[in-house]
Design an enzyme around this catalytic site. Structure first.
Site, PDB file in Angstrom:
ATOM      1  N   ASN A  32       0.834  -1.205   0.000  1.00 51.15           N
ATOM      2  CA  ASN A  32       0.000   0.000   0.000  1.00 51.15           C
ATOM      3  C   ASN A  32       0.866   1.251   0.000  1.00 51.15           C
ATOM      4  O   ASN A  32       1.940   1.289   0.590  1.00 51.15           O
ATOM      5  CB  ASN A  32      -0.928  -0.002   1.212  1.00 51.15           C
ATOM      6  N   ASP A  53      -0.536   4.224   0.912  1.00 49.12           N
ATOM      7  CA  ASP A  53      -1.339   5.244   1.605  1.00 49.12           C
ATOM      8  C   ASP A  53      -0.785   5.699   2.951  1.00 49.12           C
ATOM      9  O   ASP A  53      -1.295   6.657   3.538  1.00 49.12           O
ATOM     10  CB  ASP A  53      -2.788   4.751   1.764  1.00 49.12           C
ATOM     11  N   HIS A  93       5.788  -0.591  -2.824  1.00 42.25           N
ATOM     12  CA  HIS A  93       5.323   0.136  -4.010  1.00 42.25           C
ATOM     13  C   HIS A  93       5.430   1.645  -3.850  1.00 42.25           C
ATOM     14  O   HIS A  93       4.776   2.385  -4.575  1.00 42.25           O
ATOM     15  CB  HIS A  93       3.873  -0.260  -4.352  1.00 42.25           C
ATOM     16  N   CYS A 147      12.463  13.953  -8.032  1.00 36.12           N
ATOM     17  CA  CYS A 147      13.029  14.734  -9.123  1.00 36.12           C
ATOM     18  C   CYS A 147      14.130  13.871  -9.741  1.00 36.12           C
ATOM     19  O   CYS A 147      14.927  13.276  -9.002  1.00 36.12           O
ATOM     20  CB  CYS A 147      13.619  16.035  -8.575  1.00 36.12           C
TER      21      CYS A 147
END
Ligand code: APR
Length: 233
Positions: A96, A98, A113, A121
């Site tokens: 996740n 989140d 992930h 950048c």
């Protein structure tokens, strides 16, 4: 009701997927109401989409950020975080993005992930950015488009993170997978590694998955219902 005495285990790995956050209100990816039934990942979650239209991809991720900020960790996230404070070794390996485990207080979290709360950048590296809207779509030093620090479709997994996760899977003696369909690599291979190295493997998922046969115990219940009662000394 299945219970586990955490004192019988030295090293516990929780492996979580989108179903872990579902009861917080964060949509899963697949299945009814899933993100990929509403959006095409080819247009908002791969490098090619970002190269084509970075603004569209960043706006899609802002919608995801908004959805997550409207949610809170649930009792299952807190049960894992509490166990982490009482037990010598608890590691969360999550797919996740989140940040819910950290919000609940878990400290040892590997984000396979990436994270919705970081940008990258190409020249100046990682930028932490928490909030509904990104502070800027472009790097303040060089003006490059900032890319969400997320493993998208067709991306390679971060090798360092992946190796750390595999080390944890080999060392653990209790592996608990929660809310993952098990169809996306590396999720599919994780219970196999943990099992080969001798861990007891438990799955918490209200539905049977393609990987269910790998587990010693399958708890057909939701994360928020199962986790607060799972650990009993
Ligand atoms: N508690 C536990 N499990 C649940 C719950 C719940 N409350 N609600 C749903 N689930 C289960 C579903 O049955 C399903 O098996 O969670 C699983 C969610 O599967 P996916 O949506 O496929 O999510 P995940 O496995 O995390 O996806 C892996 O795919 O799209 C990519 O990068 C994205 O990290 C994601 C990866």
């Amino acid at each position: 009701m299945q219970t586990i005495n955490p004192d019988e285990y030295q090293y516990i790995v929780f492996f979580t997927g989108a179903g872990m956050s579902a009861e917080s209100g964060v949509p899963t990816y697949r299945g009814r109401g899933g993100v990929w039934s509403e959006y095409r990942w080819e247009e908002c979650a791969c490098q090619e989409a970002f190269d084509r239209d970075p603004q569209k991809v960043l706006e899609f991720h802002e919608l995801r950020r908004k959805a997550v900020l409207e949610c809170r960790p649930h009792a299952g996230h807190f049960a894992i975080a509490e166990l982490g404070k009482m037990h010598p070794k608890v590691v969360v390996v999550t797919q996740n993005i989140d940040g819910m485990h950290q919000r609940a207080g878990s400290e040892d979290v590997m984000e396979l992930h990436g994270s919705l709360w970081r940008l990258r950048c190409p020249t100046h590296g990682i930028i932490e950015d928490v909030g509904e809207k990104y502070k800027s779509y472009r790097c303040e030093h060089c003006g490059s488009w900032l890319r969400p620090d997320i493993t998208w479709f067709r991306d390679m997994l971060d090798e360092y993170n992946m190796n750390q996760a595999i080390i944890a899977l080999r060392k653990c003696d209790l592996f608990i997978s929660i809310g993952t369909s098990g169809v996306v690599y590396p999720a599919a291979g994780f219970p196999k590694i943990a099992k080969e190295y001798g861990a007891k493997c438990i799955e918490i998922n209200p539905e049977r998955t393609e990987m269910s046969f790998m587990y010693d115990i399958s708890i057909r219940s939701t994360a928020g219902e199962a986790l607060p009662h799972l650990f009993q000394k």
